[in-house]
Design a protein around this motif. Structure first.
Motif, PDB file in Angstrom:
ATOM      1  N   TYR A  41     -29.284  81.013  15.315  1.00 58.85           N
ATOM      2  CA  TYR A  41     -29.112  82.413  15.706  1.00 58.85           C
ATOM      3  C   TYR A  41     -29.433  83.393  14.578  1.00 58.85           C
ATOM      4  CZ  TYR A  41     -26.936  80.811  19.990  1.00 58.85           C
ATOM      5  OH  TYR A  41     -26.699  80.218  21.207  1.00 58.85           O
ATOM      6  N   ARG A  42     -29.714  82.863  13.375  1.00 59.36           N
ATOM      7  CA  ARG A  42     -30.029  83.689  12.212  1.00 59.36           C
ATOM      8  C   ARG A  42     -28.874  84.657  11.897  1.00 59.36           C
ATOM      9  NH1 ARG A  42     -35.902  83.341  11.305  1.00 59.36           N
ATOM     10  NH2 ARG A  42     -36.751  82.231  13.090  1.00 59.36           N
ATOM     11  N   ILE A  43     -27.705  84.055  11.766  1.00 62.12           N
ATOM     12  CA  ILE A  43     -26.506  84.820  11.437  1.00 62.12           C
ATOM     13  C   ILE A  43     -25.823  84.172  10.241  1.00 62.12           C
ATOM     14  CG2 ILE A  43     -26.139  85.655  13.797  1.00 62.12           C
ATOM     15  CD1 ILE A  43     -23.931  83.480  14.046  1.00 62.12           C
ATOM     16  N   ASN A  44     -24.836  84.845   9.702  1.00 59.73           N
ATOM     17  CA  ASN A  44     -24.073  84.338   8.565  1.00 59.73           C
ATOM     18  C   ASN A  44     -23.283  83.096   9.009  1.00 59.73           C
ATOM     19  OD1 ASN A  44     -21.810  84.029   6.729  1.00 59.73           O
ATOM     20  ND2 ASN A  44     -22.379  86.032   5.917  1.00 59.73           N
ATOM     21  N   PRO A  45     -23.297  82.029   8.204  1.00 58.15           N
ATOM     22  CA  PRO A  45     -22.527  80.824   8.553  1.00 58.15           C
ATOM     23  C   PRO A  45     -21.031  81.098   8.748  1.00 58.15           C
ATOM     24  CG  PRO A  45     -24.007  80.342   6.731  1.00 58.15           C
ATOM     25  CD  PRO A  45     -24.081  81.828   6.982  1.00 58.15           C
ATOM     26  N   ALA A  46     -20.480  82.081   8.026  1.00 54.36           N
ATOM     27  CA  ALA A  46     -19.057  82.412   8.186  1.00 54.36           C
ATOM     28  C   ALA A  46     -18.785  82.967   9.589  1.00 54.36           C
ATOM     29  CB  ALA A  46     -18.617  83.411   7.124  1.00 54.36           C
ATOM     30  N   THR A  47     -19.745  83.700  10.138  1.00 55.18           N
ATOM     31  CA  THR A  47     -19.602  84.239  11.493  1.00 55.18           C
ATOM     32  C   THR A  47     -19.591  83.107  12.511  1.00 55.18           C
ATOM     33  OG1 THR A  47     -20.719  86.284  10.845  1.00 55.18           O
ATOM     34  CG2 THR A  47     -20.634  85.794  13.202  1.00 55.18           C
ATOM     35  N   ALA A  48     -20.521  82.163  12.344  1.00 53.13           N
ATOM     36  CA  ALA A  48     -20.564  81.003  13.240  1.00 53.13           C
ATOM     37  C   ALA A  48     -19.279  80.188  13.109  1.00 53.13           C
ATOM     38  CB  ALA A  48     -21.789  80.138  12.926  1.00 53.13           C
ATOM     39  N   ALA A  49     -18.807  80.017  11.874  1.00 50.73           N
ATOM     40  CA  ALA A  49     -17.575  79.252  11.642  1.00 50.73           C
ATOM     41  C   ALA A  49     -16.381  79.930  12.301  1.00 50.73           C
ATOM     42  CB  ALA A  49     -17.334  79.085  10.141  1.00 50.73           C
ATOM     43  N   LYS A  50     -16.360  81.250  12.300  1.00 50.43           N
ATOM     44  CA  LYS A  50     -15.261  81.983  12.937  1.00 50.43           C
ATOM     45  C   LYS A  50     -15.264  81.737  14.446  1.00 50.43           C
ATOM     46  CE  LYS A  50     -13.125  86.545  13.064  1.00 50.43           C
ATOM     47  NZ  LYS A  50     -13.193  87.941  12.603  1.00 50.43           N
ATOM     48  N   GLY A  51     -16.456  81.700  15.060  1.00 48.76           N
ATOM     49  CA  GLY A  51     -16.562  81.404  16.493  1.00 48.76           C
ATOM     50  C   GLY A  51     -16.087  79.993  16.808  1.00 48.76           C
ATOM     51  N   LEU A  52     -16.489  79.034  15.975  1.00 49.18           N
ATOM     52  CA  LEU A  52     -16.053  77.654  16.183  1.00 49.18           C
ATOM     53  C   LEU A  52     -14.547  77.522  15.940  1.00 49.18           C
ATOM     54  CD1 LEU A  52     -18.997  75.724  14.485  1.00 49.18           C
ATOM     55  CD2 LEU A  52     -18.530  75.937  16.943  1.00 49.18           C
ATOM     56  N   GLY A  53     -14.053  78.227  14.930  1.00 45.94           N
ATOM     57  CA  GLY A  53     -12.617  78.195  14.635  1.00 45.94           C
ATOM     58  C   GLY A  53     -11.781  78.706  15.807  1.00 45.94           C
ATOM     59  N   LEU A  54     -12.303  79.718  16.487  1.00 43.60           N
ATOM     60  CA  LEU A  54     -11.622  80.241  17.666  1.00 43.60           C
ATOM     61  C   LEU A  54     -11.511  79.165  18.745  1.00 43.60           C
ATOM     62  CD1 LEU A  54     -10.436  82.747  19.099  1.00 43.60           C
ATOM     63  CD2 LEU A  54     -12.765  83.261  19.861  1.00 43.60           C
ATOM     64  N   LEU A  55     -12.572  78.385  18.914  1.00 46.77           N
ATOM     65  CA  LEU A  55     -12.546  77.309  19.912  1.00 46.77           C
ATOM     66  C   LEU A  55     -11.602  76.180  19.505  1.00 46.77           C
ATOM     67  CD1 LEU A  55     -16.313  77.201  20.933  1.00 46.77           C
ATOM     68  CD2 LEU A  55     -14.406  78.329  22.099  1.00 46.77           C
ATOM     69  N   VAL A  56     -11.457  75.958  18.208  1.00 46.35           N
ATOM     70  CA  VAL A  56     -10.480  74.972  17.730  1.00 46.35           C
ATOM     71  C   VAL A  56      -9.070  75.472  18.041  1.00 46.35           C
ATOM     72  CG1 VAL A  56      -9.504  73.874  15.677  1.00 46.35           C
ATOM     73  CG2 VAL A  56     -11.991  73.990  15.969  1.00 46.35           C
ATOM     74  N   GLU A  57      -8.814  76.762  17.761  1.00 47.36           N
ATOM     75  CA  GLU A  57      -7.494  77.351  18.055  1.00 47.36           C
ATOM     76  C   GLU A  57      -7.151  77.233  19.532  1.00 47.36           C
ATOM     77  OE1 GLU A  57      -7.205  81.430  16.766  1.00 47.36           O
ATOM     78  OE2 GLU A  57      -8.009  80.930  14.784  1.00 47.36           O
ATOM     79  N   ARG A  58      -8.148  77.377  20.384  1.00 42.17           N
ATOM     80  CA  ARG A  58      -7.940  77.312  21.833  1.00 42.17           C
ATOM     81  C   ARG A  58      -7.859  75.874  22.355  1.00 42.17           C
ATOM     82  NH1 ARG A  58     -12.435  81.766  23.787  1.00 42.17           N
ATOM     83  NH2 ARG A  58     -11.363  83.608  22.995  1.00 42.17           N
ATOM     84  N   GLY A  59      -8.142  74.913  21.485  1.00 45.55           N
ATOM     85  CA  GLY A  59      -8.085  73.516  21.891  1.00 45.55           C
ATOM     86  C   GLY A  59      -9.341  73.016  22.586  1.00 45.55           C
TER      87      GLY A  59
END
Length: 137
Positions: A41-59
């Motif tokens: 997506y040509r975005i900052n890895p921290a932004t992608a990690a935040k999206g994935l982290g949200l999915l981890v929080e949601r289970g």
């Protein structure tokens, strides 16, 4: 791809959820990494990690140390259930309220939906990439 008013990390989470809901990312399968998503997506890895982290929080995703993130068991049905509820609240309830204002009964609404479904089936489907390509070595 990514666009709209929603923050990028939420869009990333939604794209991964879309892949789970449509079955292109199966339960137990490794999810794309933050580096793969950021490159795609040509975005900052921290932004992608935040999206994935949200999915981890949601289970929806779970971490396996040293291996990455994987789709959690039951994630697809959980997401489908939440989306069905959202569909009813965002679209069906307002549709029925408007139908009542127009004196349309359930059969009238069902007929309109069938007609639109048939018309949509005759239209060419848009090509939407749901799966993030694997990073080549």
């Amino acid at each position: 791809m990514l666009d709209g008013d929603q923050p990028l990390f939420l869009q990333i989470a939604e794209q991964v959820e879309d892949s789970i809901v449509d079955g292109s990312l199966a339960e137990g399968e490794r999810a794309p990494s933050s580096n793969e998503l950021s490159a795609f997506y040509r975005i900052n890895p921290a932004t992608a990690a935040k999206g994935l982290g949200l999915l981890v929080e949601r289970g929806v995703l779970h971490k396996r140390r040293g291996l990455g993130m994987f789709v959690s068991p039951g994630a697809r049905e959980e997401l489908r259930g939440k989306r069905r509820t959202a569909l009813v609240e965002r679209f069906i309830d307002p549709l029925l309220a408007e139908a009542r204002r127009l004196d349309l009964g359930g059969e009238d609404v069902a007929r309109l939906v069938r007609e639109r479904t048939e018309a949509a089936a005759r239209e060419p489907a848009a090509s939407i990439p749901h799966r993030i390509p694997e990073e080549s070595s």
